[in-house]
Design an enzyme around this catalytic site. Structure first.
Site, PDB file in Angstrom:
ATOM      1  N   TYR A  52      -6.223 -42.606 -39.592  1.00 50.10           N
ATOM      2  CA  TYR A  52      -5.050 -43.025 -38.826  1.00 50.10           C
ATOM      3  C   TYR A  52      -3.861 -43.298 -39.748  1.00 50.10           C
ATOM      4  O   TYR A  52      -3.864 -44.254 -40.532  1.00 50.10           O
ATOM      5  CB  TYR A  52      -5.358 -44.255 -37.960  1.00 50.10           C
ATOM      6  CG  TYR A  52      -6.469 -44.016 -36.931  1.00 50.10           C
ATOM      7  CD1 TYR A  52      -6.885 -42.726 -36.599  1.00 50.10           C
ATOM      8  CD2 TYR A  52      -7.099 -45.076 -36.296  1.00 50.10           C
ATOM      9  CE1 TYR A  52      -7.892 -42.513 -35.667  1.00 50.10           C
ATOM     10  CE2 TYR A  52      -8.111 -44.864 -35.361  1.00 50.10           C
ATOM     11  CZ  TYR A  52      -8.503 -43.571 -35.063  1.00 50.10           C
ATOM     12  OH  TYR A  52      -9.510 -43.350 -34.145  1.00 50.10           O
ATOM     13  N   TYR A 189     -13.521 -44.526 -26.291  1.00 49.89           N
ATOM     14  CA  TYR A 189     -12.152 -44.392 -26.817  1.00 49.89           C
ATOM     15  C   TYR A 189     -11.259 -43.688 -25.804  1.00 49.89           C
ATOM     16  O   TYR A 189     -11.734 -43.070 -24.860  1.00 49.89           O
ATOM     17  CB  TYR A 189     -12.143 -43.750 -28.204  1.00 49.89           C
ATOM     18  CG  TYR A 189     -12.400 -42.270 -28.355  1.00 49.89           C
ATOM     19  CD1 TYR A 189     -11.478 -41.302 -27.932  1.00 49.89           C
ATOM     20  CD2 TYR A 189     -13.531 -41.818 -29.031  1.00 49.89           C
ATOM     21  CE1 TYR A 189     -11.689 -39.947 -28.144  1.00 49.89           C
ATOM     22  CE2 TYR A 189     -13.754 -40.463 -29.251  1.00 49.89           C
ATOM     23  CZ  TYR A 189     -12.825 -39.531 -28.806  1.00 49.89           C
ATOM     24  OH  TYR A 189     -13.037 -38.190 -29.012  1.00 49.89           O
TER      25      TYR A 189
HETATM   26  P1  NAP Z   1      -5.647 -45.138 -25.059  1.00 46.59           P
HETATM   27  O1  NAP Z   1      -6.065 -46.434 -25.567  1.00 46.59           O
HETATM   28  O2  NAP Z   1      -6.340 -44.538 -23.898  1.00 46.59           O
HETATM   29  O3  NAP Z   1      -4.084 -45.160 -24.702  1.00 46.59           O
HETATM   30  C1  NAP Z   1      -3.121 -45.702 -25.556  1.00 46.59           C
HETATM   31  C2  NAP Z   1      -1.774 -45.516 -24.853  1.00 46.59           C
HETATM   32  O4  NAP Z   1      -1.807 -46.242 -23.624  1.00 46.59           O
HETATM   33  C3  NAP Z   1      -0.615 -46.046 -25.662  1.00 46.59           C
HETATM   34  O5  NAP Z   1       0.462 -45.145 -25.487  1.00 46.59           O
HETATM   35  C4  NAP Z   1      -0.292 -47.373 -24.999  1.00 46.59           C
HETATM   36  O6  NAP Z   1       1.073 -47.675 -25.023  1.00 46.59           O
HETATM   37  C5  NAP Z   1      -0.706 -47.119 -23.559  1.00 46.59           C
HETATM   38  N1  NAP Z   1      -1.106 -48.357 -22.901  1.00 46.59           N
HETATM   39  C6  NAP Z   1      -2.090 -49.229 -23.246  1.00 46.59           C
HETATM   40  N2  NAP Z   1      -2.156 -50.248 -22.379  1.00 46.59           N
HETATM   41  C7  NAP Z   1      -1.174 -50.022 -21.469  1.00 46.59           C
HETATM   42  C8  NAP Z   1      -0.739 -50.732 -20.330  1.00 46.59           C
HETATM   43  N3  NAP Z   1      -1.316 -51.858 -19.938  1.00 46.59           N
HETATM   44  N4  NAP Z   1       0.292 -50.207 -19.609  1.00 46.59           N
HETATM   45  C9  NAP Z   1       0.891 -49.058 -19.965  1.00 46.59           C
HETATM   46  N5  NAP Z   1       0.515 -48.339 -21.049  1.00 46.59           N
HETATM   47  C10 NAP Z   1      -0.508 -48.836 -21.800  1.00 46.59           C
HETATM   48  O7  NAP Z   1      -5.692 -44.004 -26.187  1.00 46.59           O
HETATM   49  P2  NAP Z   1      -6.130 -43.928 -27.714  1.00 46.59           P
HETATM   50  O8  NAP Z   1      -5.218 -44.714 -28.562  1.00 46.59           O
HETATM   51  O9  NAP Z   1      -6.315 -42.490 -28.009  1.00 46.59           O
HETATM   52  O10 NAP Z   1      -7.599 -44.564 -27.704  1.00 46.59           O
HETATM   53  C11 NAP Z   1      -7.855 -45.919 -28.011  1.00 46.59           C
HETATM   54  C12 NAP Z   1      -8.424 -46.066 -29.404  1.00 46.59           C
HETATM   55  O11 NAP Z   1      -9.650 -45.369 -29.539  1.00 46.59           O
HETATM   56  C13 NAP Z   1      -7.557 -45.450 -30.499  1.00 46.59           C
HETATM   57  O12 NAP Z   1      -6.401 -46.215 -30.757  1.00 46.59           O
HETATM   58  C14 NAP Z   1      -8.553 -45.364 -31.622  1.00 46.59           C
HETATM   59  O13 NAP Z   1      -8.736 -46.633 -32.218  1.00 46.59           O
HETATM   60  C15 NAP Z   1      -9.795 -44.898 -30.875  1.00 46.59           C
HETATM   61  N6  NAP Z   1      -9.955 -43.415 -30.828  1.00 46.59           N
HETATM   62  C16 NAP Z   1     -11.047 -42.867 -31.448  1.00 46.59           C
HETATM   63  C17 NAP Z   1     -11.222 -41.498 -31.464  1.00 46.59           C
HETATM   64  C18 NAP Z   1     -12.413 -40.909 -32.164  1.00 46.59           C
HETATM   65  O14 NAP Z   1     -12.457 -39.689 -32.376  1.00 46.59           O
HETATM   66  N7  NAP Z   1     -13.394 -41.703 -32.517  1.00 46.59           N
HETATM   67  C19 NAP Z   1     -10.303 -40.654 -30.803  1.00 46.59           C
HETATM   68  C20 NAP Z   1      -9.242 -41.235 -30.140  1.00 46.59           C
HETATM   69  C21 NAP Z   1      -9.087 -42.613 -30.144  1.00 46.59           C
HETATM   70  P3  NAP Z   1       1.704 -48.784 -26.009  1.00 46.59           P
HETATM   71  O15 NAP Z   1       1.294 -48.409 -27.387  1.00 46.59           O
HETATM   72  O16 NAP Z   1       3.161 -48.688 -25.722  1.00 46.59           O
HETATM   73  O17 NAP Z   1       1.129 -50.113 -25.595  1.00 46.59           O
END
Ligand code: NAP
Length: 275
Positions: A52, A189
């Site tokens: 990241y 995730y």
């Molecule tokens: P996510 O958590 O599904 O979505 C994040 C997005 O949603 C951000 O743009 C955030 O905006 C928005 N959001 C969150 N809460 C909200 C709310 N209450 N209202 C409106 N918008 C909201 O996606 P992700 O970041 O891909 O997944 C989460 C975590 O999983 C990652 O950060 C990472 O740590 C992990 N991950 C792991 C893998 C893997 O291959 N192992 C792949 C992807 C992700 P704001 O930032 O503006 O709050």
């Protein structure tokens, strides 16, 4: 706060993701405030990866936590090309340095690459013996890969971090039952599909009938099953507060039926998807 067992230890079922954090100077203060507010509210599991921002997310977390590091269950992930006996110790050390800590609570193989699984298992176990990590697991491994991992001596694997949300129910067919039977925790995730799920009109309608927000319903749905942790990334304190309430939201049988009708269960096997 609802908890899930990882290696016999109870950790918060609602954690904090950090992908895309630490990459923009103008968002830095908001991201640090969000992470700290999350910990205060009980979202004490933080997920990151060396990938990241090429270490920038880990550096941001180190800055955000400082003296409250011990309140947190810290998870990081290694690139597959670093998951060998020769390279994993240095990758782990670099993550520890950026995070400003002396140990990871959980270290994951980010996805499967060309290093044989038995070698990764050996490298993880050596880090555990050295006290650099407390538990280890994997990410993006489907049921067949998981079976191979266990065959390769990976019986101590505590977690599989996978893409799982209302739009991505494929793992329910075989992977989730397989992991559940073995007491391996699931870390879901992209639980709100990187924000895109929140604009789904059907989810919006169902959320309105429940008196909750789409994000709260999507997260409560992910956490409805024993052994599943949700790790949404929220870059603002307001989003963290909104998401925190999801951990206390219990979906009724009627709510779950409405969600099943709108976002059907998988009818057969589907390969694990990745983002
Ligand atoms: P996510 O958590 O599904 O979505 C994040 C997005 O949603 C951000 O743009 C955030 O905006 C928005 N959001 C969150 N809460 C909200 C709310 N209450 N209202 C409106 N918008 C909201 O996606 P992700 O970041 O891909 O997944 C989460 C975590 O999983 C990652 O950060 C990472 O740590 C992990 N991950 C792991 C893998 C893997 O291959 N192992 C792949 C992807 C992700 P704001 O930032 O503006 O709050």
């Amino acid at each position: 706060m609802k908890t899930v067992a990882i290696g016999g230890e109870n950790v918060a079922a609602l954690g904090q993701g950090t992908w895309m954090m630490g990459e923009r100077q103008d968002l830095r203060a908001s991201e640090i405030a969000a992470l700290r507010a999350g910990v205060e509210l009980g979202l004490t599991l933080i997920d990151t990866a060396e990938m990241y921002g090429d270490g920038a997310a880990e550096t941001l977390i180190g800055e955000a936590l400082g003296p409250i590091r011990d309140q947190v269950f810290l998870v990081s992930k290694a690139y597959p090309q670093n998951a060998s006996r020769g390279r994993l110790p240095a990758a782990c050390e670099a993550s520890l340095r950026r995070l400003g800590t002396d140990r990871l609570d959980l270290y994951l193989l980010h996805w499967r690459g060309s290093v044989p699984l038995h070698e990764t298992v050996e490298a993880m176990e050596a880090l555990k013996s050295a006290g650099k990590i407390r538990h280890w697991g994997v990410s993006n491994l489907d049921a067949d890969d998981m079976a191979e991992l266990v065959e390769a001596g990976g019986g101590a694997c505590t977690t599989d971090q996978i893409l799982y949300n209302l739009w991505r129910r494929g793992p329910e067919h075989d992977l989730l039952p397989w992991l559940g039977e073995r007491g391996i925790s699931v870390m879901a995730y992209s639980p709100v599909e990187q924000g895109r799920l929140l604009a789904d009109k059907t989810l919006g309608r169902i959320a309105a009938t429940i008196g909750a927000t789409p994000s709260q319903v999507a997260l409560a749905w992910v956490m409805r099953s024993k052994g599943v942790i949700a790790i949404p990334k929220a870059g603002t304190v307001a989003h963290v507060h909104e998401n925190r309430a999801a951990a206390d939201l219990v979906l009724s049988a009627d709510d779950l039926a409405a969600l099943d009708a709108a976002f059907p269960r998988p009818r057969g096997r589907r390969p694990l998807e990745m983002l």
